[in-house]
Design an enzyme around this catalytic site. Sequence first.
Site, mmCIF file in Angstrom:
data_model
loop_
_atom_site.group_PDB
_atom_site.id
_atom_site.type_symbol
_atom_site.label_atom_id
_atom_site.label_comp_id
_atom_site.label_asym_id
_atom_site.label_seq_id
_atom_site.Cartn_x
_atom_site.Cartn_y
_atom_site.Cartn_z
ATOM 1 N N ALA A 248 0.810 -1.222 0.000
ATOM 2 C CA ALA A 248 0.000 0.000 0.000
ATOM 3 C C ALA A 248 0.841 1.269 0.000
ATOM 4 O O ALA A 248 0.403 2.311 -0.493
ATOM 5 C CB ALA A 248 -0.922 -0.010 1.217
ATOM 6 N N THR B 46 1.558 1.281 -6.194
ATOM 7 C CA THR B 46 0.250 1.639 -5.626
ATOM 8 C C THR B 46 -0.041 3.108 -5.866
ATOM 9 O O THR B 46 -1.125 3.471 -6.337
ATOM 10 C CB THR B 46 0.234 1.334 -4.112
ATOM 11 O OG1 THR B 46 0.448 -0.071 -3.965
ATOM 12 C CG2 THR B 46 -1.078 1.714 -3.472
ATOM 13 N N LYS C 279 -3.611 -2.482 -22.722
ATOM 14 C CA LYS C 279 -3.551 -1.362 -23.669
ATOM 15 C C LYS C 279 -4.503 -1.599 -24.840
ATOM 16 O O LYS C 279 -4.568 -2.698 -25.389
ATOM 17 C CB LYS C 279 -2.120 -1.195 -24.207
ATOM 18 C CG LYS C 279 -1.145 -0.661 -23.186
ATOM 19 C CD LYS C 279 0.244 -0.555 -23.781
ATOM 20 C CE LYS C 279 1.266 -0.232 -22.720
ATOM 21 N NZ LYS C 279 1.170 1.136 -22.231
ATOM 22 N N GLU D 226 12.604 2.343 -25.162
ATOM 23 C CA GLU D 226 12.363 3.287 -24.073
ATOM 24 C C GLU D 226 13.365 4.424 -24.203
ATOM 25 O O GLU D 226 14.533 4.184 -24.515
ATOM 26 C CB GLU D 226 12.553 2.602 -22.725
ATOM 27 C CG GLU D 226 11.564 1.478 -22.468
ATOM 28 C CD GLU D 226 11.836 0.806 -21.136
ATOM 29 O OE1 GLU D 226 11.152 1.135 -20.171
ATOM 30 O OE2 GLU D 226 12.757 -0.023 -21.070
ATOM 31 N N ASP E 19 13.034 -7.976 -17.895
ATOM 32 C CA ASP E 19 12.119 -6.863 -17.651
ATOM 33 C C ASP E 19 11.112 -6.703 -18.791
ATOM 34 O O ASP E 19 9.960 -6.347 -18.547
ATOM 35 C CB ASP E 19 12.936 -5.568 -17.482
ATOM 36 C CG ASP E 19 12.084 -4.414 -16.957
ATOM 37 O OD1 ASP E 19 11.182 -4.673 -16.147
ATOM 38 O OD2 ASP E 19 12.330 -3.255 -17.361
ATOM 39 N N HIS F 68 6.331 -8.672 -21.711
ATOM 40 C CA HIS F 68 5.600 -7.822 -22.666
ATOM 41 C C HIS F 68 5.825 -8.257 -24.117
ATOM 42 O O HIS F 68 4.886 -8.360 -24.902
ATOM 43 C CB HIS F 68 6.048 -6.361 -22.546
ATOM 44 C CG HIS F 68 5.952 -5.801 -21.174
ATOM 45 N ND1 HIS F 68 4.913 -6.083 -20.321
ATOM 46 C CD2 HIS F 68 6.762 -4.965 -20.488
ATOM 47 C CE1 HIS F 68 5.096 -5.446 -19.184
ATOM 48 N NE2 HIS F 68 6.207 -4.762 -19.255
HETATM 49 N N1 LIG Z 1 6.916 0.344 -9.697
HETATM 50 C C1 LIG Z 1 6.659 0.041 -10.937
HETATM 51 O O1 LIG Z 1 6.685 0.883 -11.842
HETATM 52 C C2 LIG Z 1 6.321 -1.370 -11.320
HETATM 53 C C3 LIG Z 1 6.007 -1.659 -12.661
HETATM 54 C C4 LIG Z 1 5.644 -2.963 -13.010
HETATM 55 C C5 LIG Z 1 5.587 -3.931 -12.038
HETATM 56 N N2 LIG Z 1 5.923 -3.632 -10.745
HETATM 57 C C6 LIG Z 1 5.855 -4.694 -9.762
HETATM 58 O O2 LIG Z 1 4.974 -4.281 -8.720
HETATM 59 C C7 LIG Z 1 5.405 -4.801 -7.478
HETATM 60 C C8 LIG Z 1 5.626 -3.668 -6.500
HETATM 61 O O3 LIG Z 1 6.640 -2.805 -6.966
HETATM 62 P P1 LIG Z 1 6.919 -1.370 -6.321
HETATM 63 O O4 LIG Z 1 7.911 -0.701 -7.231
HETATM 64 O O5 LIG Z 1 5.651 -0.671 -6.007
HETATM 65 O O6 LIG Z 1 7.660 -1.782 -4.947
HETATM 66 P P2 LIG Z 1 8.039 -0.846 -3.720
HETATM 67 O O7 LIG Z 1 7.875 0.602 -4.034
HETATM 68 O O8 LIG Z 1 9.369 -1.314 -3.247
HETATM 69 O O9 LIG Z 1 6.942 -1.194 -2.623
HETATM 70 C C9 LIG Z 1 7.006 -2.352 -1.830
HETATM 71 C C10 LIG Z 1 5.830 -2.337 -0.878
HETATM 72 O O10 LIG Z 1 5.833 -3.555 -0.138
HETATM 73 C C11 LIG Z 1 5.778 -3.256 1.252
HETATM 74 N N3 LIG Z 1 6.553 -4.256 1.982
HETATM 75 C C12 LIG Z 1 7.741 -4.783 1.632
HETATM 76 N N4 LIG Z 1 8.101 -5.743 2.509
HETATM 77 C C13 LIG Z 1 7.109 -5.819 3.436
HETATM 78 C C14 LIG Z 1 6.889 -6.627 4.564
HETATM 79 N N5 LIG Z 1 7.752 -7.585 4.949
HETATM 80 N N6 LIG Z 1 5.755 -6.428 5.264
HETATM 81 C C15 LIG Z 1 4.870 -5.471 4.901
HETATM 82 N N7 LIG Z 1 5.037 -4.677 3.834
HETATM 83 C C16 LIG Z 1 6.135 -4.859 3.103
HETATM 84 C C17 LIG Z 1 6.376 -1.886 1.372
HETATM 85 O O11 LIG Z 1 5.829 -1.291 2.515
HETATM 86 P P3 LIG Z 1 6.662 -0.628 3.729
HETATM 87 O O12 LIG Z 1 7.885 -0.025 3.117
HETATM 88 O O13 LIG Z 1 5.696 0.367 4.258
HETATM 89 O O14 LIG Z 1 6.938 -1.745 4.615
HETATM 90 C C18 LIG Z 1 5.842 -1.210 0.125
HETATM 91 O O15 LIG Z 1 4.513 -0.772 0.317
HETATM 92 C C19 LIG Z 1 6.657 -5.626 -7.804
HETATM 93 O O16 LIG Z 1 6.262 -6.935 -8.081
HETATM 94 C C20 LIG Z 1 7.168 -4.977 -9.079
HETATM 95 O O17 LIG Z 1 7.959 -5.859 -9.829
HETATM 96 C C21 LIG Z 1 6.280 -2.365 -10.368
#
Ligand SMILES: NC(=O)c1ccc[n+]([C@@H]2O[C@H](COP(=O)([O-])OP(=O)(O)OC[C@H]3O[C@@H](n4cnc5c(N)ncnc54)[C@H](OP(=O)(O)O)[C@@H]3O)[C@@H](O)[C@H]2O)c1
Length: 495
Positions: A21, A26, A188, A222, A241, A246
């Site tokens: 979250a 998110t 998309k 990109e 990636d 994709h």
């Molecule tokens: N970001 C992108 O653009 C993107 C694009 C495509 C796919 N994805 C995929 O989406 C997923 C999330 O990516 P993200 O970039 O949003 O990651 P992120 O910013 O690192 O967020 C990770 C989240 O997980 C929580 N978390 C981690 N370990 C935890 C634990 N042990 N207990 C409770 N909460 C925990 C963190 O909360 P706290 O820090 O508050 O603990 C944070 O809310 C991944 O699978 C990624 O590959 C991301």
Amino acid sequence: MSLQRQHRRKIEGSTLIIFGASGDLTSRKILPAIASLWDQDQLPDEFSVVGVARSPLGNEGFRKLVMSSAAGWESAANYLENFHYLQGDYTSISTYQSLAKLLDSIEQGRQTGKSRLFYLATIPDLFGKISSFLGESGLSQNGASDSTRIIIEKPFGDDTQSAQQLNDGMHRSFSEEQIFRIDHYLGKETVQNLLALRFSNAVFEPVWNRNYVNNVQITVAEQLGVGHRGNFYEHAGALKDIIQNHMLQVLSLVLMEAPATMTADSIQNEKVKVLSSVEIPPVQDVVSRTVRGQYFNGVINSDEVRGYREEQNISPDSKTETFVAMRLAVDNWRWAGVPIFIRTGKRMPKRETQVVMEFNRAPHLPFAGNSARQLGPNRLILRIQPEEEIKLVFGAKVPGQDYNIRSVAMNFSYANTFREASWDAYERLILDALLGDRTLFLRSDEVTKAWEIVEPVQQAFADPDFPLYPYAAGTYGPKESNKLLQSTGHYWHNS
Ligand SMILES: NC(=O)c1ccc[n+]([C@@H]2O[C@H](COP(=O)([O-])OP(=O)(O)OC[C@H]3O[C@@H](n4cnc5c(N)ncnc54)[C@H](OP(=O)(O)O)[C@@H]3O)[C@@H](O)[C@H]2O)c1
């Protein structure tokens, strides 16, 4: 459920539970999509969102995060109280016990059923743990009249074996029908339009095969570098990636056979069939079909940009690839002998995702001398981003006394043709998951097939002697990528 949504069911009161979250995905994608769905009257008043993470946000902090993530949300005041936050660690069973109590109290308060959609937008290493704790605490069960579903974000494993382990682990708590694996490319409009173009028109399908198509090129370019995602990218690279997910998804939609119906299983069966026909080369042959590259500093839009090894959180002697080009072969009746070229790279001159179908030249040109020297091959270009358009390139006479023929383009643009706004990929996919429509999600066997295709490439890249060609930022990759095509008499079509 199917891609044809004119008989859409209305979503009943249900709850979206976001693991991650407080994370990047998110706030950038999920919360804005939820806000927009409410604005478009696609979600009922009783819909609730529960965010779970370790950060001490509380309900108030989470609602502030919602407001800052979904700037411009018109109906925010009506729905902010539908957002709840639970602080907890995913590795502790007590988090799930508290979550079960919170969900019960929300559902009783709103007098809704127990329809729940868990969204794992968190560290992929935790997917297995979270799903097994959801199972242990009874939260994964599908009720008789209520649904329980789970969305997971890529990466789905790191290789064939770990993908299989992840599938097996998740299947211990959830049935395959409950699992929604997101590849946002499938959300998309233009990607979905690939099927409309191919299977609703009589003109394209008859020439969509080895008799008429000379080669197929798929490019995901990109312009950005790694930005703040250096830690993530160092361990991923372009192969994992972009290509494994994709690009192979787009490839399967471009090359698959017509599905019997537009239902999820029909379409996924055809995608799996074509992925199963992609030739898997022995590891020692990968080098002759694959080019691996990494950008150094260069100029993009008149700005100097850093090289990959100078980016934040990147090792100064990193061997992670930021560019991959491959020549693939699809061994089936439709595509035997047609080279399929794919390439992806960071820091390329512009952001563009496109598919180019290059057709065979006319068998004979009855025009005198040089008159057709400016005539290129016929091409059908499917632009997926940033502009969503379809372009047909063909020969036409240049006006004037001389009989000169030149390539011209006929263009269909989504933005200029339809008044209806395109849906954001995450809005479409979250809504589909709430409705239980799995058409635009990946089935477990698709994921493992895609890993099988990239596995020999992963193994070849692990060899320290495998070439890593440098290319300047702002170019279309190393010159070896051009040579890859020249070796079979082809060349890349850049826009
Ligand atoms: N970001 C992108 O653009 C993107 C694009 C495509 C796919 N994805 C995929 O989406 C997923 C999330 O990516 P993200 O970039 O949003 O990651 P992120 O910013 O690192 O967020 C990770 C989240 O997980 C929580 N978390 C981690 N370990 C935890 C634990 N042990 N207990 C409770 N909460 C925990 C963190 O909360 P706290 O820090 O508050 O603990 C944070 O809310 C991944 O699978 C990624 O590959 C991301």
